[in-house]
Design a protein around this motif. Sequence first.
Motif, PDB file in Angstrom:
ATOM      1  N   SER A 207      11.758  38.286  45.405  1.00 24.71           N
ATOM      2  CA  SER A 207      11.291  37.610  46.910  1.00 24.71           C
ATOM      3  C   SER A 207      12.187  38.091  47.724  1.00 24.71           C
ATOM      4  O   SER A 207      13.353  37.604  47.809  1.00 24.71           O
ATOM      5  CB  SER A 207      10.996  36.091  47.153  1.00 24.71           C
ATOM      6  OG  SER A 207      10.713  35.852  48.202  1.00 24.71           O
ATOM      7  N   ASP A 210      12.903  35.168  50.461  1.00 21.06           N
ATOM      8  CA  ASP A 210      13.439  33.888  50.091  1.00 21.06           C
ATOM      9  C   ASP A 210      14.770  34.117  49.214  1.00 21.06           C
ATOM     10  O   ASP A 210      15.608  33.154  49.442  1.00 21.06           O
ATOM     11  CB  ASP A 210      12.381  33.140  49.248  1.00 21.06           C
ATOM     12  CG  ASP A 210      11.453  32.799  49.782  1.00 21.06           C
ATOM     13  OD1 ASP A 210      11.154  32.045  50.762  1.00 21.06           O
ATOM     14  OD2 ASP A 210      10.197  33.371  49.427  1.00 21.06           O
ATOM     15  N   ASP A 211      15.065  35.161  48.557  1.00 21.12           N
ATOM     16  CA  ASP A 211      16.336  35.136  47.608  1.00 21.12           C
ATOM     17  C   ASP A 211      17.117  36.327  47.898  1.00 21.12           C
ATOM     18  O   ASP A 211      18.428  36.171  47.457  1.00 21.12           O
ATOM     19  CB  ASP A 211      15.574  35.186  46.063  1.00 21.12           C
ATOM     20  CG  ASP A 211      14.913  33.634  45.856  1.00 21.12           C
ATOM     21  OD1 ASP A 211      15.217  32.822  46.337  1.00 21.12           O
ATOM     22  OD2 ASP A 211      13.974  34.143  44.962  1.00 21.12           O
ATOM     23  N   GLU A 318      17.993  24.136  48.759  1.00 17.97           N
ATOM     24  CA  GLU A 318      17.294  25.420  48.877  1.00 17.97           C
ATOM     25  C   GLU A 318      17.992  26.482  47.855  1.00 17.97           C
ATOM     26  O   GLU A 318      18.009  27.447  47.787  1.00 17.97           O
ATOM     27  CB  GLU A 318      17.491  26.108  50.172  1.00 17.97           C
ATOM     28  CG  GLU A 318      16.701  25.489  51.205  1.00 17.97           C
ATOM     29  CD  GLU A 318      16.746  26.152  52.440  1.00 17.97           C
ATOM     30  OE1 GLU A 318      17.551  27.463  52.717  1.00 17.97           O
ATOM     31  OE2 GLU A 318      16.313  25.654  53.747  1.00 17.97           O
ATOM     32  N   VAL A 322      12.538  31.111  43.940  1.00 13.53           N
ATOM     33  CA  VAL A 322      11.290  31.111  44.215  1.00 13.53           C
ATOM     34  C   VAL A 322      10.537  31.624  42.841  1.00 13.53           C
ATOM     35  O   VAL A 322      10.827  32.680  42.556  1.00 13.53           O
ATOM     36  CB  VAL A 322      10.930  31.552  45.447  1.00 13.53           C
ATOM     37  CG1 VAL A 322       9.436  31.653  45.634  1.00 13.53           C
ATOM     38  CG2 VAL A 322      11.590  31.070  46.713  1.00 13.53           C
ATOM     39  N   TRP A 327       5.809  31.349  45.284  1.00 10.33           N
ATOM     40  CA  TRP A 327       5.715  32.534  46.364  1.00 10.33           C
ATOM     41  C   TRP A 327       4.172  32.459  46.640  1.00 10.33           C
ATOM     42  O   TRP A 327       3.992  32.743  47.669  1.00 10.33           O
ATOM     43  CB  TRP A 327       6.325  33.750  45.569  1.00 10.33           C
ATOM     44  CG  TRP A 327       6.156  34.848  46.705  1.00 10.33           C
ATOM     45  CD1 TRP A 327       7.160  34.927  47.501  1.00 10.33           C
ATOM     46  CD2 TRP A 327       5.507  35.548  46.951  1.00 10.33           C
ATOM     47  NE1 TRP A 327       7.064  36.207  48.500  1.00 10.33           N
ATOM     48  CE2 TRP A 327       5.592  36.462  48.146  1.00 10.33           C
ATOM     49  CE3 TRP A 327       3.945  35.990  46.644  1.00 10.33           C
ATOM     50  CZ2 TRP A 327       5.025  37.419  48.765  1.00 10.33           C
ATOM     51  CZ3 TRP A 327       3.010  36.969  47.186  1.00 10.33           C
ATOM     52  CH2 TRP A 327       3.807  37.751  48.155  1.00 10.33           C
ATOM     53  N   LYS A 330       3.012  29.705  48.749  1.00 11.42           N
ATOM     54  CA  LYS A 330       3.601  29.832  50.215  1.00 11.42           C
ATOM     55  C   LYS A 330       2.798  30.897  51.051  1.00 11.42           C
ATOM     56  O   LYS A 330       2.368  30.638  52.243  1.00 11.42           O
ATOM     57  CB  LYS A 330       4.951  30.472  50.145  1.00 11.42           C
ATOM     58  CG  LYS A 330       5.580  30.474  51.565  1.00 11.42           C
ATOM     59  CD  LYS A 330       6.976  31.007  51.450  1.00 11.42           C
ATOM     60  CE  LYS A 330       7.685  31.130  52.783  1.00 11.42           C
ATOM     61  NZ  LYS A 330       9.317  31.752  52.485  1.00 11.42           N
TER      62      LYS A 330
END
Length: 334
Positions: A207, A210-211, A318, A322, A327, A330
């Motif tokens: 992701s 996110d990452d 956090e 993810v 994912w 979301k």
Amino acid sequence: MAVPTITIFAATGNQGGAVARSLLKNPAFKVRALTRNPNSDASKALAALGAEIQSANGFDIESMKKAVRGSWGVFVNINSDDQAFRNEHGPTEFDMGKTIVDAAAEEGVRHFIFSSATNCTELTGGKVRMKAMDSGYTVKNKIEQYARNIDKFETASFINAAWYLENFLAKEVAPIFGGFPHQVDDEGYLTFAVPKWGGNEDVPFISMSDDFGDLVQGMFLDPQRWNGSVVHGCSDICTFDDLVAAFEKVTGRKSRFRPLPSWEAFDIKGIPELEDPKLMFAFTQATNGRYFGPEPSEKETAALLKQVTSAALGKPEEQRLVSVEDWFRKHFQA
């Protein structure tokens, strides 16, 4: 003590933007964002977050030296599909990579991180060759090897990005992949139709939003530890069957994976940007699914880097990568 500046090449792209946004959350760093268009919406968005915006020409050594001057660290990703590489008589992706590496070395950059890739040609004994000699996965590895031989960096580290989960947001290319996850087929299914991966069918996904940026920040937080390493940039590893099952679980929409008979059967409809993804299947099938190289794909390193960054940002909640299921929840759950 002055706050160290990290300069990000192609800072408005998928990878560069993710790294910039992550680093901008940490007051321990200053971010200099290099872009061709300082007036673009993406550039303005980074400026609003506190980034210093600067234009630079990746083919010009003096322009790049000016761009990275005073930088403690540099992150570089080069878009292999850049129109600048389309002219067979013009400068190549390797030319750009070499210019950037040389500029960073001459300006005294201490920590250099490059988004690299595996040498597909070498690992398959020449059976699979991504695009031309001067573009695609193999040339990124060629730039990596060049950077490794520069003795002026304190550290040089590398990260290879897995399959972007964000690709599933692109409705326009969904039909090429069978329609999943946007268009149902004649039988009412969202069908993911691609070749098999190879080996245990374990596919690494990342992701970007996110990452990925947090993984690179984690490398900058302890550059000596990651010196010389190639980090597997992935959020989750699962089979294509698991992927569609996660989507179906989250959305309640009928989904299935339907493997194509061969990688050659993957019809990219003449879209040049999908040539490398097609050959990626040839590569992973030839290497028993080892997308990142000789070693099996792993996400433990990425999980550690995510934890390190979360701790540095004071956000322990956090610290988890993810998952594919999270994912999809979301982005697709009604």
